[in-house]
Enzyme design. Structure first.
Site, short mmCIF file in Angstrom:
data_model
loop_
_atom_site.label_atom_id
_atom_site.label_comp_id
_atom_site.label_asym_id
_atom_site.label_seq_id
_atom_site.Cartn_x
_atom_site.Cartn_y
_atom_site.Cartn_z
N LYS A 93 0.86 -1.19 0.00
CA LYS A 93 0.00 0.00 0.00
C LYS A 93 0.88 1.22 0.00
CE LYS A 93 -3.95 2.13 0.60
NZ LYS A 93 -3.73 2.70 -0.75
N GLN A 114 7.12 3.89 4.01
CA GLN A 114 5.71 3.52 4.02
C GLN A 114 5.46 2.21 4.77
OE1 GLN A 114 3.56 5.66 1.68
NE2 GLN A 114 2.15 5.00 3.25
N LYS A 117 5.38 3.25 8.43
CA LYS A 117 4.22 4.11 8.70
C LYS A 117 2.94 3.27 8.71
CE LYS A 117 3.98 8.09 6.69
NZ LYS A 117 3.74 9.23 5.78
N LYS A 129 5.34 1.82 -3.10
CA LYS A 129 5.25 3.18 -3.66
C LYS A 129 5.52 3.05 -5.16
CE LYS A 129 4.74 7.51 -2.32
NZ LYS A 129 3.94 8.06 -1.23
N GLY A 168 -3.04 8.14 -4.37
CA GLY A 168 -2.41 9.33 -4.93
C GLY A 168 -1.18 9.74 -4.14
N ASP A 169 -0.42 10.64 -4.70
CA ASP A 169 0.70 11.32 -4.03
C ASP A 169 0.93 12.57 -4.87
OD1 ASP A 169 2.91 11.07 -1.92
OD2 ASP A 169 4.14 11.32 -3.68
N THR A 213 -5.40 13.48 6.92
CA THR A 213 -4.01 13.69 7.32
C THR A 213 -3.88 14.89 8.26
OG1 THR A 213 -3.34 12.77 5.21
CG2 THR A 213 -1.64 13.91 6.45
N ASN A 244 -3.64 20.39 0.99
CA ASN A 244 -4.56 19.49 1.68
C ASN A 244 -4.22 19.34 3.16
OD1 ASN A 244 -4.74 16.38 2.54
ND2 ASN A 244 -6.60 17.00 1.48
N SER A 381 -7.06 5.56 4.27
CA SER A 381 -7.07 4.78 3.02
C SER A 381 -7.35 3.31 3.32
CB SER A 381 -5.73 4.90 2.30
OG SER A 381 -5.64 6.13 1.63
#
Ligand code: NDP
Length: 449
Positions: A93, A114, A117, A129, A168-169, A213, A244, A381
């Protein structure tokens, strides 16, 4: 201790030898592994099972050609990537980044981060990623759609709701996720809503994902302050960014009774002594896609300053960097401390340099590291994946309630491990250790795979 320090050194050297041209990846591996030495000391089985050597090697990396035709009919070729770093806890993910700076070192660095996290969220998600060196800036909708369709035409065979779930990123927002999802659905001939997250709410995206976030950052910081008996009410807060993360960090800080006096974009920052009027910011950034300097037209008592760095010279109790990486360097950290900052919470990814973090820690500033403090986005997510699995959509309040619980849990587990293995207030080490132990133990349980 010396033995395990040496083990970590050996693994870092191995990474350097194998990936000499990947400085970003080397740096992040170093950042994580050096903090877990005390855990390795107490758990020699990890060394015997070569857990570190396995963790620094991605399970799978895919690179591929992305051909597409621009509006002039010219053929363009980009490079696509997906780094599937670790699937011990769940499907890979992590986001997709479309930006000219994208390369394997950056994606491996982000994928490695990631993994830990995601482990902190306590939800069943591994780490990955991906992305491309494609630059969506200045491209028409049609060009972006063609690129996304070509990108997905290769990627689709490597992802799935139980395999790998991109999101997304940078450069990949709602528009791109829509095009990517449309092409995936067409190629598979199957409505697998859970293959991507960050979807539009009308096609099974999650409510509260947009806010997650920024809100999550404030939930984390509030837990950290409450623990020290510090009330957020009435505190002066400096926020950077107006995208955001910054927008919803400001919103929640204000709900908690704090006074946010700044926000910024890549040109400069505004200082509003009466407190930022978020409706004005939203109107400029979300509706008109304008520049933050326009804020002073609506708020005559506010000041606009060119350049972003000055934001850290504004006197505050709490600093929340929510714009971009490396925005707080040692000099900015010194300015914040000199002005009496009590707490720093990282909303952006790696916004403080290693020297800045060390300076905050030396000066006993409460410090909430990004890996833990901004994990609310990816946690939500994972809640989107859960809703997609049960083919239901939860209310905003239900998602937000779960997010609050998740952020509290992340704070408490990082704090517990900081107390057990490091300085009791060192949440950098506490978060790394919590995540590392979780991933390592599951890898041990799965045998040598
Ligand atoms: P956005 O693109 O929505 O906003 C980024 C903001 O930062 C914009 O205001 C932008 O200004 C500003 N900015 C960009 N570059 C600089 C710079 N060099 N100096 C000062 N300001 C700058 O991004 P997000 O809010 O989504 O993300 C912000 C950070 O948070 C990133 O590091 C991202 O990786 C991280 N993050 C985001 C998550 C999410 O859910 N969105 C989850 C976890 C981490 P301008 O308008 O001029 O470009």
């Amino acid at each position: 201790m010396a033995d395990m320090k040496q083990y970590v050194e050996d693994v870092l050297n191995l990474v350097k030898q194998r990936d000499p041209d990947q400085p970003e990846f080397q740096n992040t591996v170093k950042e994580v592994l050096t903090t877990v030495v005390p855990v390795l000391e107490k758990n020699p089985q990890y060394k015997e099972a070569k857990i570190l050597e396995r963790m620094v090697e991605a399970e799978r990396i895919i690179t591929f050609r992305v051909p597409w035709q621009d509006d002039k009919g010219e053929v363009q070729i980009n490079r696509g990537y997906r780094v599937q770093m670790n699937s011990a806890i769940g499907p890979y993910k992590g986001g997709l980044r479309f930006h000219p700076s994208v390369n394997l070192s950056i994606l491996k660095f982000l994928a490695f981060e990631q993994v830990y996290k995601n482990a902190l969220t306590g939800l069943p998600i591994g780490g990955g990623k991906g992305g491309s060196d494609f630059d969506p800036k200045g491209k028409s909708d049609n060009e972006v759609m063609k690129f996304c369709q070509s990108f997905m035409t290769e990627l689709y065979r490597h992802i799935g709701p139980n395999v790998d779930v991109p999101a997304g990123d940078i450069g990949v927002g709602g528009r791109e996720i829509g095009y990517l999802f449309g092409q995936y659905k067409r190629l598979r001939d199957s409505y697998d809503a859970g293959v991507l997250t960050g979807k539009g709410v009308d096609y099974w995206g999650s409510l509260a994902r947009t806010e997650a976030t920024g809100y999550g950052l404030l939930y984390f910081v509030k837990n950290m302050l409450d623990d020290k008996g510090i009330d957020m009410k009435g505190k002066t807060v400096v926020v950077s960014g107006s995208g955001n993360v910054a927008t919803y960090a400001i919103e929640k800080a204000q709900t908690f009774g704090a006074k946010v006096v700044t926000c910024s974009d890549s040109n400069g920052y505004v200082y509003d002594p009466e407190g930022i009027d978020l409706d004005v910011v939203k109107e400029i950034k979300q509706v008109r896609r304008g520049r933050i300097k326009e804020y002073v037209e609506k708020r005559p008592n506010a000041e606009y300053h060119e350049g972003c760095k000055g934001v850290w010279t504004v006197k505050c109790d709490i600093a929340l960097p929510c714009a971009t990486q490396s925005e707080i360097d040692l000099e900015s950290a010194k300015a914040l401390v000199a002005n009496g900052v009590q707490a720093v919470g990282e909303g952006a990814n790696m916004p403080s340099t290693l020297e800045a973090i060390a300076y905050f820690q030396e000066n006993k500033i409460l410090f909430a590291p990004a890996k833990a403090a901004n994990a609310g986005g990816v946690a939500t997510s994972a809640l989107e994946m859960a809703q997609n699995s049960e083919r239901l959509q939860w209310t905003f309040e239900e998602v937000d309630g779960r997010l609050q619980g998740i952020m509290k849990n992340i704070y408490q587990s990082a704090k517990k491990n900081a107390e057990k293995y490091a300085d009791p207030d060192d949440l950098v080490a506490g978060a790394n250790i919590t995540a590392f132990v979780k991933v390592a133990d599951v890898m041990m349980a799965h045998g040598i795979v």
